[in-house]
Scaffold this active site. Structure first.
Site: not given
Ligand code: PGA
Length: 261
Positions: A12-14, A102, A104, A174, A180, A220, A241-242
């Site tokens: 997930n590149w956000k 998600h 976010e 999640e 993150g 994470s 993600g990251g």
């Protein structure tokens, strides 16, 4: 049963990478992944909307075995929804997986359970697969409310779906406090929550459905903690993600499956 659930590792590149960077990232990822990775694991990338057409073109012209995903969409097919992107538009770009709900989107953009439910249905109606996200806050965890929170989200978000539809989708557990932050759930805690989720699916849609649905852990995930998650019996994949922004790091997370054979 667990053997029938093919692992799915999703990046997930956000809101990262413009379309030039996205092309580079996906080319590098295809290069650093071992071809044998694709024999044992599904790998998806979820770029921002403005990158999707470019990434689709690269994946298809180079015949990469990467699965194209999106990060969210609206539930309507078209209309006066300024700034939104419809599931029909994504399907036309050969998007196969859409992240829905998600945290976010829920927390920052106020998506409700009902909106998430409508999005899940719309993604399915357009022939794509939702990655349905759920998870608890730190306060909810401390108060012992993890199971109730994620169970409620699943019941609300998947309401009205048939066993066949639920069997084919992906649920991502999640914990919000782990996204993150560098904090990860312990593999045991993640497994416990994923087992609860599978139980909710069994109660609502039957045991066979629960045995088929794929459940990811997200929050994470790094190359160092991914293997401990993936050995858990109810964890079938990872939503990253990251660490998915660096193709080398993401490929190391994927490689685990090939290395354990
Ligand atoms: P993270 O994000 O890996 O950067 O914690 C995971 C996610 O939000 O899907």
């Amino acid at each position: 049963m667990a053997d029938a659930r093919r692992p799915l590792i999703s990046g997930n590149w956000k809101m990262n990478h413009n379309h030039f960077e996205a092309i580079q990232a996906v080319q590098k990822l295809a290069y650093v992944l071992n071809p044998a990775d694709h024999d044992v694991v599904d790998v998806s990338v979820h770029p921002p909307f403005t990158d999707i057409r470019s990434v689709q073109t690269v994946i298809e012209s180079d015949q990469m075995r990467l699965i194209l995903g999106a990060q969210h969409c609206h539930f309507e097919e078209k209309g006066a929804f300024t700034g939104e992107v419809s599931p029909t538009m994504l399907a036309k770009l050969n998007v196969a997986l859409v992240i829905v709900g998600h945290s976010e989107r829920r927390e920052v953009f106020g998506e409700t359970d009902e909106e998430v439910r409508r999005k899940v249905a719309a993604v399915l109606a357009n022939g794509m697969t939702p990655i349905f996200c759920c998870g608890e806050t730190q306060e909810e965890r401390v108060a012992g409310g993890t199971d109730d929170k994620v169970s409620g989200q699943v019941r609300a978000g998947l309401a009205g779906l048939s066993p066949q539809q639920v069997a084919g989708l992906v649920i991502a557990y999640e914990p919000i406090w782990a996204i993150g932050t560098g904090l990860t759930a312990t593999p045991e805690d993640a497994q416990a929550a994923c087992r609860v989720l599978r139980g909710v699916v069994a109660d609502g849609w039957g045991r066979a459905t629960a045995d088929s649905v794929r459940i990811q852990y997200g929050g994470s995930v790094k190359p160092v903690n991914a293997p401990d998650m993936m050995v858990q019996p109810d964890i079938d994949g990872l939503l990253v993600g990251g660490a998915s922004l660096d193709p080398d790091e993401f490929a190391r997370i994927v490689a685990y499956h090939r290395l354990i054979g």
